[in-house]
Design an enzyme around this catalytic site. Structure first.
Site, PDB file in Angstrom:
ATOM      1  N   GLU A   1       9.187  12.356   9.087  1.00  0.00           N
ATOM      2  CA  GLU A   1       9.001  12.539   7.640  1.00  0.00           C
ATOM      3  C   GLU A   1       9.544  13.868   7.107  1.00  0.00           C
ATOM      4  O   GLU A   1      10.036  13.923   5.979  1.00  0.00           O
ATOM      5  CB  GLU A   1       7.525  12.368   7.265  1.00  0.00           C
ATOM      6  CG  GLU A   1       6.966  10.965   7.542  1.00  0.00           C
ATOM      7  CD  GLU A   1       7.670   9.844   6.778  1.00  0.00           C
ATOM      8  OE1 GLU A   1       8.376  10.122   5.793  1.00  0.00           O
ATOM      9  OE2 GLU A   1       7.493   8.675   7.177  1.00  0.00           O
TER      10      GLU A   1
ATOM     11  N   GLU B   1      10.449   2.165   5.429  1.00  0.00           N
ATOM     12  CA  GLU B   1      11.849   2.156   5.825  1.00  0.00           C
ATOM     13  C   GLU B   1      12.213   1.081   6.836  1.00  0.00           C
ATOM     14  O   GLU B   1      12.942   1.356   7.799  1.00  0.00           O
ATOM     15  CB  GLU B   1      12.198   3.540   6.376  1.00  0.00           C
ATOM     16  CG  GLU B   1      11.471   3.940   7.689  1.00  0.00           C
ATOM     17  CD  GLU B   1      10.123   4.624   7.504  1.00  0.00           C
ATOM     18  OE1 GLU B   1       9.496   4.442   6.447  1.00  0.00           O
ATOM     19  OE2 GLU B   1       9.699   5.340   8.437  1.00  0.00           O
TER      20      GLU B   1
ATOM     21  N   TYR C   1       5.537  15.958   5.733  1.00  0.00           N
ATOM     22  CA  TYR C   1       6.628  15.801   4.778  1.00  0.00           C
ATOM     23  C   TYR C   1       7.114  17.155   4.265  1.00  0.00           C
ATOM     24  O   TYR C   1       8.293  17.489   4.358  1.00  0.00           O
ATOM     25  CB  TYR C   1       6.159  14.983   3.567  1.00  0.00           C
ATOM     26  CG  TYR C   1       5.848  13.528   3.857  1.00  0.00           C
ATOM     27  CD1 TYR C   1       4.658  13.156   4.468  1.00  0.00           C
ATOM     28  CD2 TYR C   1       6.739  12.525   3.505  1.00  0.00           C
ATOM     29  CE1 TYR C   1       4.360  11.827   4.713  1.00  0.00           C
ATOM     30  CE2 TYR C   1       6.453  11.183   3.746  1.00  0.00           C
ATOM     31  CZ  TYR C   1       5.263  10.840   4.353  1.00  0.00           C
ATOM     32  OH  TYR C   1       4.978   9.530   4.590  1.00  0.00           O
TER      33      TYR C   1
ATOM     34  N   HIS D   1      14.664   8.614  -0.078  1.00  0.00           N
ATOM     35  CA  HIS D   1      13.779   8.885   1.056  1.00  0.00           C
ATOM     36  C   HIS D   1      13.842   7.759   2.100  1.00  0.00           C
ATOM     37  O   HIS D   1      14.105   8.009   3.278  1.00  0.00           O
ATOM     38  CB  HIS D   1      12.348   9.073   0.542  1.00  0.00           C
ATOM     39  CG  HIS D   1      11.349   9.352   1.615  1.00  0.00           C
ATOM     40  ND1 HIS D   1      10.958  10.621   1.951  1.00  0.00           N
ATOM     41  CD2 HIS D   1      10.682   8.527   2.447  1.00  0.00           C
ATOM     42  CE1 HIS D   1      10.082  10.564   2.952  1.00  0.00           C
ATOM     43  NE2 HIS D   1       9.899   9.299   3.264  1.00  0.00           N
ATOM     44  N   GLU D   2      13.618   6.542   1.660  1.00  0.00           N
ATOM     45  CA  GLU D   2      13.592   5.433   2.633  1.00  0.00           C
ATOM     46  C   GLU D   2      14.966   5.237   3.269  1.00  0.00           C
ATOM     47  O   GLU D   2      15.072   4.939   4.463  1.00  0.00           O
ATOM     48  CB  GLU D   2      13.096   4.137   1.974  1.00  0.00           C
ATOM     49  CG  GLU D   2      11.732   4.232   1.281  1.00  0.00           C
ATOM     50  CD  GLU D   2      10.632   4.874   2.124  1.00  0.00           C
ATOM     51  OE1 GLU D   2      10.717   4.862   3.365  1.00  0.00           O
ATOM     52  OE2 GLU D   2       9.685   5.414   1.512  1.00  0.00           O
TER      53      GLU D   2
ATOM     54  N   PRO E   1       0.776  -1.244   0.000  1.00  0.00           N
ATOM     55  CA  PRO E   1       0.000   0.000   0.000  1.00  0.00           C
ATOM     56  C   PRO E   1       0.808   1.295   0.000  1.00  0.00           C
ATOM     57  O   PRO E   1       0.229   2.371  -0.144  1.00  0.00           O
ATOM     58  CB  PRO E   1      -0.823  -0.105   1.289  1.00  0.00           C
ATOM     59  CG  PRO E   1      -0.006  -0.972   2.190  1.00  0.00           C
ATOM     60  CD  PRO E   1       0.685  -1.953   1.291  1.00  0.00           C
TER      61      PRO E   1
ATOM     62  N   ASP F   1      -3.120   7.514  11.518  1.00  0.00           N
ATOM     63  CA  ASP F   1      -3.089   7.507  10.064  1.00  0.00           C
ATOM     64  C   ASP F   1      -3.787   8.748   9.475  1.00  0.00           C
ATOM     65  O   ASP F   1      -3.387   9.247   8.429  1.00  0.00           O
ATOM     66  CB  ASP F   1      -3.806   6.243   9.585  1.00  0.00           C
ATOM     67  CG  ASP F   1      -3.186   5.710   8.320  1.00  0.00           C
ATOM     68  OD1 ASP F   1      -1.948   5.690   8.244  1.00  0.00           O
ATOM     69  OD2 ASP F   1      -3.944   5.325   7.414  1.00  0.00           O
TER      70      ASP F   1
ATOM     71  N   HIS G   1      15.578   7.633   6.097  1.00  0.00           N
ATOM     72  CA  HIS G   1      14.932   7.218   7.353  1.00  0.00           C
ATOM     73  C   HIS G   1      15.873   6.388   8.240  1.00  0.00           C
ATOM     74  O   HIS G   1      15.606   6.236   9.431  1.00  0.00           O
ATOM     75  CB  HIS G   1      13.686   6.391   7.064  1.00  0.00           C
ATOM     76  CG  HIS G   1      12.424   7.178   6.847  1.00  0.00           C
ATOM     77  ND1 HIS G   1      11.952   8.099   7.757  1.00  0.00           N
ATOM     78  CD2 HIS G   1      11.528   7.158   5.826  1.00  0.00           C
ATOM     79  CE1 HIS G   1      10.799   8.607   7.304  1.00  0.00           C
ATOM     80  NE2 HIS G   1      10.530   8.045   6.127  1.00  0.00           N
TER      81      HIS G   1
ATOM     82  N   ARG H   1      -1.323   0.782  -4.319  1.00  0.00           N
ATOM     83  CA  ARG H   1      -0.593   1.853  -3.627  1.00  0.00           C
ATOM     84  C   ARG H   1      -1.557   2.993  -3.283  1.00  0.00           C
ATOM     85  O   ARG H   1      -2.138   3.609  -4.186  1.00  0.00           O
ATOM     86  CB  ARG H   1       0.542   2.344  -4.528  1.00  0.00           C
ATOM     87  CG  ARG H   1       1.415   3.396  -3.892  1.00  0.00           C
ATOM     88  CD  ARG H   1       2.590   3.711  -4.797  1.00  0.00           C
ATOM     89  NE  ARG H   1       3.371   4.803  -4.269  1.00  0.00           N
ATOM     90  CZ  ARG H   1       4.407   5.354  -4.908  1.00  0.00           C
ATOM     91  NH1 ARG H   1       4.761   4.882  -6.100  1.00  0.00           N
ATOM     92  NH2 ARG H   1       5.073   6.347  -4.364  1.00  0.00           N
TER      93      ARG H   1
END
Ligand code: BES
Ligand code: ZN
Length: 631
Positions: free
Chosen positions: A345, A298, A411, A322-323, A293, A403, A326, A583
């Protein structure tokens, strides 16, 4: 950090921690005294008793869609503590014992739809408890895929997603990001499968198990937030990329994945030269089946990835930057609770663009920054404007699922904040501070107040003029974007912006489109007015072959434009896209866009969703259920 260790509770807990584990846990206990460290999304009372280590011994039962076995938890209890409270959601618990197998009393409290139920265990002097349990077939953290949902179509597949508060659906522990735990696991899967986890992989080939199946063992000897424990199992192969980097994927996907990810080792090197050593050993990635999803997750030592990042031309690898980032912001220095998600983030989005700049130059990095800035403006509009409390960095999540708070604000406003500080103090000074921040808080939780305390003590250092310029409190606690923001450079897109104007004046689709990179194409598509009409869309599609794009981001931008124009020819393409991957970043906005198109879009949305929903992970279907509910 002697000052922070002064709290009484932290002293007690640090003193009671088993020998050899004092270092990582002392800091964790210390931060609990910060008033904004309290995690309202966990039942744990770590000041009374906390989990320091998790040992899982589980069998993945694909037929029943359950993980079943034991979780042994090491417990550090303060003097006089009689019980420990864990988080759980939907777990079927058979028994709880001490290490010698003597039964301990336990009870599961009332279930809250957001955060689950407390599992309270009477310790009776035990410092290790063993829980025998099964996860529920609908555990939100786990997705059990049918063979048809994989690339190979032969074997089923399992993956987990822990962030934010999902791991309590398969691991009974204190599921709070401020309560760091080391862990180990033994996982039994069917004979013909491979299991991987987000820690050191001790048995790459697995070990035969009497009675069938294969056991894989893992270990994470650094204390991590429990949302970072992750597993995947299925038909999984591996290809090395560099000395400490590599990629796992289904055999059918492995080559394309490895081609796309060739620059990973260089990214790790660039990240290290910016903000200090990579502390996790290996940096591997796994490209999951398309139902995953998220773009990426990370998980330490093993980033989980969507296959939709494979564009064939490496144009979407900022996701890897990005990951990887982290590994510092998020995994090393971790938000103590989800209201400060921006500390994970926002820092990561800033760090991501620094990695992109180091590898691919300033132009490419600036393009990504500019795209992020545009999406921030849209998010602020969508949140109801700059006065909305949802545009704060430090959020109030009372009564909410974490969430819900997780928007682009964390971000992009977070990254804009750090860029503004960088610009105000100069890059060299900012980098020195950020690097030392990661070192000072390594393997510890962070909160908004601790961040402010750190930056004042180590960067501002009493400079009143600088303090005035930075507007730190306004950035962290107020809605909207403070006046001192450094807006992104627009020069990086000058040619595209000119082409948008030329197109609006002439109606001629730009001939240069095919020479543009992905970011430039996205800028063009996003800049077009939403009411072009079907005729213009057809011309655009003929000239730019948008419906055939194999680049998921470009297809997504095109589909949004097409839906806004009620452009019928795109519906089969849309249907194919929505039923072939899950996703959330793509799925949810497309269904929302259809829903906005009332009598044209809603029937299409309902028809496609009925077909697609069974294939989606719970975080994606949960969001789309909300979107389509009232409409
Ligand atoms: N940690 C997040 C994914 C996440 C966020 C999972 C919130 C659960 C709750 C990950 O690092 C992330 O941000 N992924 C983005 C990609 C990124 C390049 C913006 C995504 O999945 O789209
Ligand atoms: Zn992230």
């Amino acid at each position: 950090m002697p000052l922070l260790l002064a709290g009484a509770a932290s002293f007690i807990l640090a003193a009671c921690t088993p020998a050899g584990k004092t270092a990582p846990n002392a800091g964790t206990a210390a931060v609990l005294s910060a008033p904004d460290a309290r995690d309202i999304h966990s039942y744990a009372r770590p000041e009374v008793a906390r989990v320091t280590h998790v040992a899982l011994d589980l069998r993945a039962d694909f037929a029943a869609k359950r993980m079943a076995g034991t979780a042994a938890l090491d417990v550090a209890a303060s003097p006089g503590a009689t019980e420990i409270v864990l988080d759980s959601k939907g777990l079927e618990i058979a028994s709880v014992t001490d290490r010698a197998g003597r039964p301990l009393q336990w009870a599961v409290g009332a279930n809250d739809p957001n955060i689950g139920a407390p599992l309270t265990v009477q310790l009776n002097g035990a410092n290790r408890i063993v829980i025998t349990y099964k996860s529920a077939p609908d555990a939100a953290a786990l997705q059990w895929l049918a063979p048809e949902q994989t690339a190979g179509k032969k074997l089923p597949f399992l993956f987990s997603q822990g962030q934010a508060i999902l791991n309590r659906t398969w691991i009974p522990t204190q599921d709070s990001p401020g309560i760091r735990q080391t862990w180990e696991a033994r996982i039994v899967v069917p004979e013909n499968m491979v299991a991987v986890m987000s820690g050191e992989r001790l048995t790459p080939r697995g070990e035969a198990v009497a009675g069938g199946g294969k056991a894989y063992r893992f270990r994470m000897d650094k204390a991590v937030a429990p949302y970072l424990i992750a597993i995947a199992a299925g038909d999984i192969a591996f290809q090395p990329l560099g000395p400490r980097t590599g990629v796992y994927a289904e055999p059918a996907t492995l080559k394309a994945a490895a081609d796309e990810l060739v620059d990973t080792e260089k990214m790790v090197e660039a990240a290290e030269s910016l903000y200090g050593p990579y502390r996790w050993g290996r940096y591997d990635m796994i490209v999951l089946p398309p139902a995953f999803p998220f773009g990426g997750m990370e998980n330490p030592t093993l980033t989980f990835l969507t296959p939709t990042m494979i564009a064939g031309d490496r144009s979407l690898v900022s996701l890897i930057a990005h990951e990887l980032a982290h590994s510092w912001s998020g995994n090393l220095v971790t938000n103590a609770q989800w209201a400060d998600f921006w500390l994970n983030e926002g820092f990561t989005t800033y760090f991501e663009s620094r990695i992109m700049e180091a590898l691919y130059g300033k132009q490419r990095a600036d393009q990504n920054i500019a795209l992020g800035w545009d999406s921030l403006q849209d998010t602020i509009q969508g949140a109801g404007g700059p006065a909305s409390p949802n545009t704060r960095l430090h959020l109030d999540l009372t009564g909410r699922d974490p969430d819900d708070g997780m928007s682009d604000i964390a971000y992009e406003k977070g990254a804009a904040f750090l860029r503004t500080i960088e610009n105000t103090v100069g890059r060299q000074r900012f980098d020195a501070w950020l690097r030392s921040y990661f070192d000072r808080h390594a393997f510890q939780p962070i909160t908004a107040s601790l961040f402010l305390q750190d930056i004042r003590a180590n960067l501002v250092r009493g400079d009143a003029a600088l303090e005035g310029k930075l507007m730190l409190d306004e950035w962290v606690y107020q809605p909207g974007i403070p006046a001192n923001v450094i807006a992104p450079p627009t020069a990086a897109f000058a040619a595209v912006d000119a082409a948008v104007k030329a197109y609006m004046a002439s109606g001629q689709p730009p001939k240069t489109f095919s020479n543009w990179n992905t970011q430039e194409r996205l800028r063009f598509l996003d800049a077009l007015p939403r009411d072009l009409g079907s005729g213009k869309l057809e011309e655009l599609n003929d000239a730019l072959t948008l419906s055939e794009s194999g680049n998921s981001e470009i297809l997504f931008a095109w589909l949004q434009l097409a839906i806004a124009n009620r452009y019928d020819p795109v519906v089969p393409v849309l249907e194919n896209f929505l039923t072939s991957m899950g996703r959330r970043k793509f799925v949810a906005p497309l269904f929302a866009a259809l829903a906005r198109q009332g009598e044209w879009g809603l029937p299409i949305a309902r028809r496609i969703y009925a077909k697609a929903r069974p294939g989606y992970h719970s975080v994606t279907s949960g969001t789309v259920d909300e979107t389509l509910k009232g409409s």
